[in-house]
Design a protein around this motif. Structure first.
Motif, PDB file in Angstrom:
ATOM      1  N   ILE A   1       0.726  -1.303  -0.018  1.00 57.42           N
ATOM      2  CA  ILE A   1      -0.009   0.129   0.106  1.00 57.42           C
ATOM      3  C   ILE A   1       0.703   1.339  -0.028  1.00 57.42           C
ATOM      4  O   ILE A   1       0.315   2.486  -0.541  1.00 57.42           O
ATOM      5  CB  ILE A   1      -1.011  -0.162   1.115  1.00 57.42           C
ATOM      6  N   PHE A   2       2.065   1.261   0.593  1.00 56.24           N
ATOM      7  CA  PHE A   2       2.896   2.139   0.251  1.00 56.24           C
ATOM      8  C   PHE A   2       4.507   1.940   0.678  1.00 56.24           C
ATOM      9  O   PHE A   2       4.764   0.635   1.108  1.00 56.24           O
ATOM     10  CB  PHE A   2       2.570   3.626   1.089  1.00 56.24           C
TER      11      PHE A   2
ATOM     12  N   SER B   1       2.619  -3.408   3.524  1.00 52.57           N
ATOM     13  CA  SER B   1       1.536  -4.138   2.858  1.00 52.57           C
ATOM     14  C   SER B   1       0.338  -4.477   3.804  1.00 52.57           C
ATOM     15  O   SER B   1       0.378  -4.502   4.861  1.00 52.57           O
ATOM     16  CB  SER B   1       1.991  -5.230   2.217  1.00 52.57           C
TER      17      SER B   1
ATOM     18  N   ASN C   1      -3.974   4.628   0.704  1.00 51.79           N
ATOM     19  CA  ASN C   1      -2.946   4.951  -0.537  1.00 51.79           C
ATOM     20  C   ASN C   1      -3.350   6.573  -0.623  1.00 51.79           C
ATOM     21  O   ASN C   1      -2.202   7.246  -0.880  1.00 51.79           O
ATOM     22  CB  ASN C   1      -3.538   4.370  -1.849  1.00 51.79           C
TER      23      ASN C   1
ATOM     24  N   LYS D   1      -7.426  -0.194   1.377  1.00 54.92           N
ATOM     25  CA  LYS D   1      -6.438   0.117   0.539  1.00 54.92           C
ATOM     26  C   LYS D   1      -6.443   1.602  -0.338  1.00 54.92           C
ATOM     27  O   LYS D   1      -5.386   2.280  -0.149  1.00 54.92           O
ATOM     28  CB  LYS D   1      -6.354  -0.800  -0.666  1.00 54.92           C
ATOM     29  N   LYS D   2      -7.661   2.008  -0.535  1.00 55.67           N
ATOM     30  CA  LYS D   2      -8.147   3.122  -1.477  1.00 55.67           C
ATOM     31  C   LYS D   2      -7.796   4.398  -0.440  1.00 55.67           C
ATOM     32  O   LYS D   2      -7.045   5.370  -0.873  1.00 55.67           O
ATOM     33  CB  LYS D   2      -9.413   3.142  -1.966  1.00 55.67           C
TER      34      LYS D   2
ATOM     35  N   GLU E   1       9.775   9.067  -3.979  1.00 57.69           N
ATOM     36  CA  GLU E   1       9.253   8.034  -4.852  1.00 57.69           C
ATOM     37  C   GLU E   1      10.152   6.975  -5.332  1.00 57.69           C
ATOM     38  O   GLU E   1       9.902   5.936  -5.422  1.00 57.69           O
ATOM     39  CB  GLU E   1       8.410   8.562  -5.888  1.00 57.69           C
TER      40      GLU E   1
ATOM     41  N   ARG F   1       0.080   8.933  -0.022  1.00 52.82           N
ATOM     42  CA  ARG F   1       0.681   9.595  -1.403  1.00 52.82           C
ATOM     43  C   ARG F   1       0.797  10.869  -0.976  1.00 52.82           C
ATOM     44  O   ARG F   1       1.990  11.813  -1.705  1.00 52.82           O
ATOM     45  CB  ARG F   1      -0.458   9.310  -2.380  1.00 52.82           C
TER      46      ARG F   1
END
Length: 309
Positions: A160-161, A269, A290, A286-287, A300, A294
């Protein structure tokens, strides 16, 4: 035989006491005891040895408990099948999060998620990776947020990141004058590391390529805040997960030193079992996560460091 009777059986087995089991089940002790006794009469066996303290299962009771847990889990999955078919994002969802992620990530997404999905009864617990995996396998946990890869059989991992490592280098430390820190510098620096039981400790050792048994690490703590305070006292430097640094005061942020890109990072995760039927809630989590992460993590280009030694 009813699901309620099986749930009462599991409660007594877990707590070893009829009174506590009744309290946890939100019924009176006589009601719970009567239902367990009826179950024993229906099966024609004694499930519990009531002469011991705490109350223990009999030999046949141990076998019955295994079946009872399976029946309860399958009954819950029937409801999950219906919710999944309807696309409903709701119901009880049990989520485990490792300590080094919990304190920084939870405040970022929880309020947002609850507002968007009020029908989800989210139960969150801070646990080690080992315990999360164990509870997932036993059906007592729906998903976990951990550092990966784990390579656990029948456990799905969805990154997830990616969270970079950041050095906390106080004034007076030989690396404080540097604008950035290199991985090679850490072999010669005095590192304060988080205690055993936290996978972030393994990340640090893997990053530095140092064997635990041959290190001079003398101070360990389960709290990043403690490590920062110790560093400020002149006892060394430490490494922090990126999100942890976001809540530091402006004064302390002046002591942060980033790695050149690709920056060393850990993979975070969401993990769950392959037969997971609460997919709508998982996708919603998850959405949401995220989306918030972000905007918080600007780096990145990263190099993933494994969480195992």
């Amino acid at each position: 035989m009813t699901l309620t009777q099986l749930e009462y059986l599991c409660a007594v087995a877990e707590h070893g006491n009829f009174t506590i089991a009744a309290e946890k089940s939100f019924v009176t002790q006589p009601t719970l005891s009567m239902q367990v006794q009826k179950l024993e009469e229906q099966l024609g066996v004694r499930i519990f040895n009531r002469s011991t303290k705490p109350i223990k299962l009999t030999a046949v009771g141990e076998k019955i408990l295994v079946q009872a847990k399976q029946i309860i889990a399958e009954a819950q999955r029937m409801r999950d099948v219906v919710d999944m078919e309807k696309g409903i994002v709701g119901g009880q969802f049990r989520l485990g999060i490792i300590p080094t992620v919990m304190s920084s990530l939870l405040p970022m997404f929880l309020n947002n998620f609850i507002k968007k999905h009020p029908k989800v009864d989210l139960k969150i617990e801070e646990l080690t990776t080992q315990n999360i995996v164990k509870l997932l396998r036993e059906g007592h946990m729906d998903a976990g947020i951990v550092a990966t890869p784990l390579h656990e059989e029948k456990i799905k991992e969805y990154p997830i990141f990616y969270e970079p490592f950041v050095g906390y280098v106080p004034e007076g430390h030989k690396l404080h004058k540097n604008n950035e820190i290199e991985i090679e510098d850490l072999e010669f620096a005095d590192l304060l590391v988080i205690e055993d039981g936290h996978c972030f400790r393994n990340h640090v050792f893997n990053l530095c390529k140092i064997k635990q048994k041959n290190t001079s690490f003398g101070i360990k703590s389960g709290s990043f805040e403690t490590l920062i305070n110790l560093a400020d006292e002149g006892l060394g430097m430490t490494l922090l997960p990126y999100l942890t640094t976001e809540t530091l005061s402006e004064k302390k942020k002046k002591n942060l030193r980033h790695f050149p890109q690709p920056a060393p990072a850990r993979e975070i995760s969401m993990i769950y079992t392959q037969h997971q039927l609460k997919q709508p809630v998982i996708e919603a989590l998850k959405k949401t996560i995220n989306g918030v992460v972000r905007g918080a993590i600007q780096i990145e280009n990263v190099q993933i460091i494994a969480p195992t030694t």
